[in-house]
Design a protein around this motif. Structure first.
Motif, PDB file in Angstrom:
ATOM      1  N   MET A 195      19.244  16.789  -9.805  1.00  0.00           N
ATOM      2  CA  MET A 195      19.864  18.025 -10.254  1.00  0.00           C
ATOM      3  C   MET A 195      19.035  18.699 -11.352  1.00  0.00           C
ATOM      4  O   MET A 195      19.033  19.900 -11.436  1.00  0.00           O
ATOM      5  N   TRP A 196      18.355  17.924 -12.165  1.00  0.00           N
ATOM      6  CA  TRP A 196      17.599  18.527 -13.266  1.00  0.00           C
ATOM      7  C   TRP A 196      16.182  18.939 -12.845  1.00  0.00           C
ATOM      8  O   TRP A 196      15.523  19.683 -13.561  1.00  0.00           O
ATOM      9  N   HIS A 197      15.729  18.497 -11.692  1.00  0.00           N
ATOM     10  CA  HIS A 197      14.365  18.783 -11.238  1.00  0.00           C
ATOM     11  C   HIS A 197      14.178  20.274 -10.960  1.00  0.00           C
ATOM     12  O   HIS A 197      15.137  21.034 -10.897  1.00  0.00           O
ATOM     13  N   ARG A 198      12.956  20.635 -10.766  1.00  0.00           N
ATOM     14  CA  ARG A 198      12.639  22.047 -10.541  1.00  0.00           C
ATOM     15  C   ARG A 198      13.383  22.582  -9.328  1.00  0.00           C
ATOM     16  O   ARG A 198      13.427  21.933  -8.273  1.00  0.00           O
ATOM     17  N   ARG A 199      13.945  23.747  -9.513  1.00  0.00           N
ATOM     18  CA  ARG A 199      14.663  24.396  -8.419  1.00  0.00           C
ATOM     19  C   ARG A 199      13.688  25.175  -7.559  1.00  0.00           C
ATOM     20  O   ARG A 199      12.656  25.651  -8.030  1.00  0.00           O
ATOM     21  N   SER A 200      14.015  25.295  -6.286  1.00  0.00           N
ATOM     22  CA  SER A 200      13.100  25.969  -5.343  1.00  0.00           C
ATOM     23  C   SER A 200      12.942  27.454  -5.669  1.00  0.00           C
ATOM     24  O   SER A 200      11.900  28.046  -5.374  1.00  0.00           O
ATOM     25  N   ASP A 201      13.950  28.062  -6.281  1.00  0.00           N
ATOM     26  CA  ASP A 201      13.877  29.493  -6.603  1.00  0.00           C
ATOM     27  C   ASP A 201      13.369  29.757  -8.021  1.00  0.00           C
ATOM     28  O   ASP A 201      13.371  30.891  -8.486  1.00  0.00           O
ATOM     29  N   GLU A 202      12.878  28.715  -8.686  1.00  0.00           N
ATOM     30  CA  GLU A 202      12.456  28.829 -10.088  1.00  0.00           C
ATOM     31  C   GLU A 202      10.948  29.103 -10.154  1.00  0.00           C
ATOM     32  O   GLU A 202      10.144  28.361  -9.585  1.00  0.00           O
ATOM     33  N   SER A 203      10.580  30.143 -10.852  1.00  0.00           N
ATOM     34  CA  SER A 203       9.157  30.493 -10.984  1.00  0.00           C
ATOM     35  C   SER A 203       8.442  29.466 -11.864  1.00  0.00           C
ATOM     36  O   SER A 203       9.076  28.690 -12.581  1.00  0.00           O
ATOM     37  N   ASN A 204       7.120  29.489 -11.804  1.00  0.00           N
ATOM     38  CA  ASN A 204       6.329  28.592 -12.654  1.00  0.00           C
ATOM     39  C   ASN A 204       6.635  28.821 -14.129  1.00  0.00           C
ATOM     40  O   ASN A 204       6.757  27.864 -14.905  1.00  0.00           O
ATOM     41  N   GLU A 205       6.745  30.086 -14.526  1.00  0.00           N
ATOM     42  CA  GLU A 205       7.025  30.415 -15.925  1.00  0.00           C
ATOM     43  C   GLU A 205       8.413  29.914 -16.342  1.00  0.00           C
ATOM     44  O   GLU A 205       8.579  29.383 -17.440  1.00  0.00           O
ATOM     45  N   ALA A 206       9.390  30.093 -15.487  1.00  0.00           N
ATOM     46  CA  ALA A 206      10.751  29.648 -15.807  1.00  0.00           C
ATOM     47  C   ALA A 206      10.800  28.118 -15.881  1.00  0.00           C
ATOM     48  O   ALA A 206      11.481  27.550 -16.757  1.00  0.00           O
ATOM     49  N   TRP A 207      10.090  27.444 -14.986  1.00  0.00           N
ATOM     50  CA  TRP A 207      10.035  25.970 -15.018  1.00  0.00           C
ATOM     51  C   TRP A 207       9.350  25.482 -16.297  1.00  0.00           C
ATOM     52  O   TRP A 207       9.827  24.556 -16.949  1.00  0.00           O
ATOM     53  N   GLU A 208       8.255  26.126 -16.671  1.00  0.00           N
ATOM     54  CA  GLU A 208       7.565  25.758 -17.908  1.00  0.00           C
ATOM     55  C   GLU A 208       8.502  25.938 -19.107  1.00  0.00           C
ATOM     56  O   GLU A 208       8.553  25.084 -20.006  1.00  0.00           O
ATOM     57  N   ALA A 209       9.245  27.012 -19.104  1.00  0.00           N
ATOM     58  CA  ALA A 209      10.190  27.265 -20.195  1.00  0.00           C
ATOM     59  C   ALA A 209      11.288  26.196 -20.210  1.00  0.00           C
ATOM     60  O   ALA A 209      11.668  25.696 -21.284  1.00  0.00           O
ATOM     61  N   PHE A 210      11.777  25.832 -19.034  1.00  0.00           N
ATOM     62  CA  PHE A 210      12.808  24.790 -18.980  1.00  0.00           C
ATOM     63  C   PHE A 210      12.265  23.459 -19.502  1.00  0.00           C
ATOM     64  O   PHE A 210      12.934  22.743 -20.237  1.00  0.00           O
ATOM     65  N   GLU A 211      11.025  23.124 -19.127  1.00  0.00           N
ATOM     66  CA  GLU A 211      10.428  21.887 -19.623  1.00  0.00           C
ATOM     67  C   GLU A 211      10.315  21.900 -21.147  1.00  0.00           C
ATOM     68  O   GLU A 211      10.574  20.894 -21.799  1.00  0.00           O
ATOM     69  N   LYS A 212       9.925  23.050 -21.715  1.00  0.00           N
ATOM     70  CA  LYS A 212       9.869  23.177 -23.182  1.00  0.00           C
ATOM     71  C   LYS A 212      11.256  22.936 -23.776  1.00  0.00           C
ATOM     72  O   LYS A 212      11.401  22.268 -24.788  1.00  0.00           O
ATOM     73  N   TYR A 213      12.245  23.511 -23.127  1.00  0.00           N
ATOM     74  CA  TYR A 213      13.628  23.338 -23.584  1.00  0.00           C
ATOM     75  C   TYR A 213      14.064  21.877 -23.464  1.00  0.00           C
ATOM     76  O   TYR A 213      14.568  21.284 -24.406  1.00  0.00           O
ATOM     77  N   LEU A 214      13.828  21.294 -22.297  1.00  0.00           N
ATOM     78  CA  LEU A 214      14.291  19.939 -21.995  1.00  0.00           C
ATOM     79  C   LEU A 214      13.647  18.895 -22.903  1.00  0.00           C
ATOM     80  O   LEU A 214      14.332  18.007 -23.418  1.00  0.00           O
ATOM     81  N   PHE A 215      12.346  18.995 -23.100  1.00  0.00           N
ATOM     82  CA  PHE A 215      11.617  17.978 -23.851  1.00  0.00           C
ATOM     83  C   PHE A 215      11.368  18.376 -25.307  1.00  0.00           C
ATOM     84  O   PHE A 215      10.694  17.665 -26.043  1.00  0.00           O
ATOM     85  N   GLY A 216      11.910  19.504 -25.695  1.00  0.00           N
ATOM     86  CA  GLY A 216      11.726  19.986 -27.065  1.00  0.00           C
ATOM     87  C   GLY A 216      13.029  19.970 -27.842  1.00  0.00           C
ATOM     88  O   GLY A 216      13.855  19.066 -27.719  1.00  0.00           O
ATOM     89  N   SER A 217      13.229  21.007 -28.597  1.00  0.00           N
ATOM     90  CA  SER A 217      14.382  21.081 -29.498  1.00  0.00           C
ATOM     91  C   SER A 217      15.667  21.525 -28.805  1.00  0.00           C
ATOM     92  O   SER A 217      16.729  21.496 -29.404  1.00  0.00           O
TER      93      SER A 217
END
Length: 141
Positions: free
Chosen positions: A1-23
């Motif tokens: 469920m937390w993995h990259r979604r098929s409709d998620e752009s590279n930029e949005a995925w990068e932002a989510f990773e920053k969110y998930l593994f950051g603050s």
């Protein structure tokens, strides 16, 4: 469920990773990626960042719990094996002794230690708690 979604752009995925593994702050993600807070907020809601982060956390927690269960089970197996080995050695040592000359006190203490060892093993298996340190002495009189 937390993995990259098929409709998620590279930029949005990068932002989510920053969110998930950051603050886990939308504002910090926006600052780090030099994106507008509005865009980050829109992506976060569109792609369910909070729910996905919770799913990620739950997955990690379950892995940690499973590892702890395996480690604890292995620890109890080792303790039980040591206790059984101790009992076997003590039993062999007793068979070599002439107990007909042993005092009642000595035999009572010996059987008390055997009982305590059995109870400790039973409690260990029953309650999944480490047995208390026991001092075991073979009494020669």
């Amino acid at each position: 469920m937390w993995h990259r979604r098929s409709d998620e752009s590279n930029e949005a995925w990068e932002a989510f990773e920053k969110y998930l593994f950051g603050s886990r702050s939308y504002n910090r993600v926006a600052t780090e990626l030099k994106k507008s807070g509005t865009l980050i907020y829109r992506w976060a809601h569109k792609y369910g960042w909070k729910e996905r982060a919770a799913a990620y956390d739950n997955e990690l927690l379950e892995k940690v719990r499973n590892e702890a269960r395996r480690d604890l089970s292995e620890r109890y197996r080792r303790i039980l094996a040591d206790a059984i080995a101790f009992q076997e050695k003590a039993s062999a040592a007793l068979r070599e002794k002439d107990l007909s000359k042993a005092s009642v006190k000595s035999l009572t203490e010996l059987f008390g230690m055997a009982k305590d060892t059995e109870l400790a093993i039973y409690e260990l298996l029953k309650m999944n708690e480490p047995a208390r340190d026991m001092e075991i002495k073979i009494i020669d009189e």
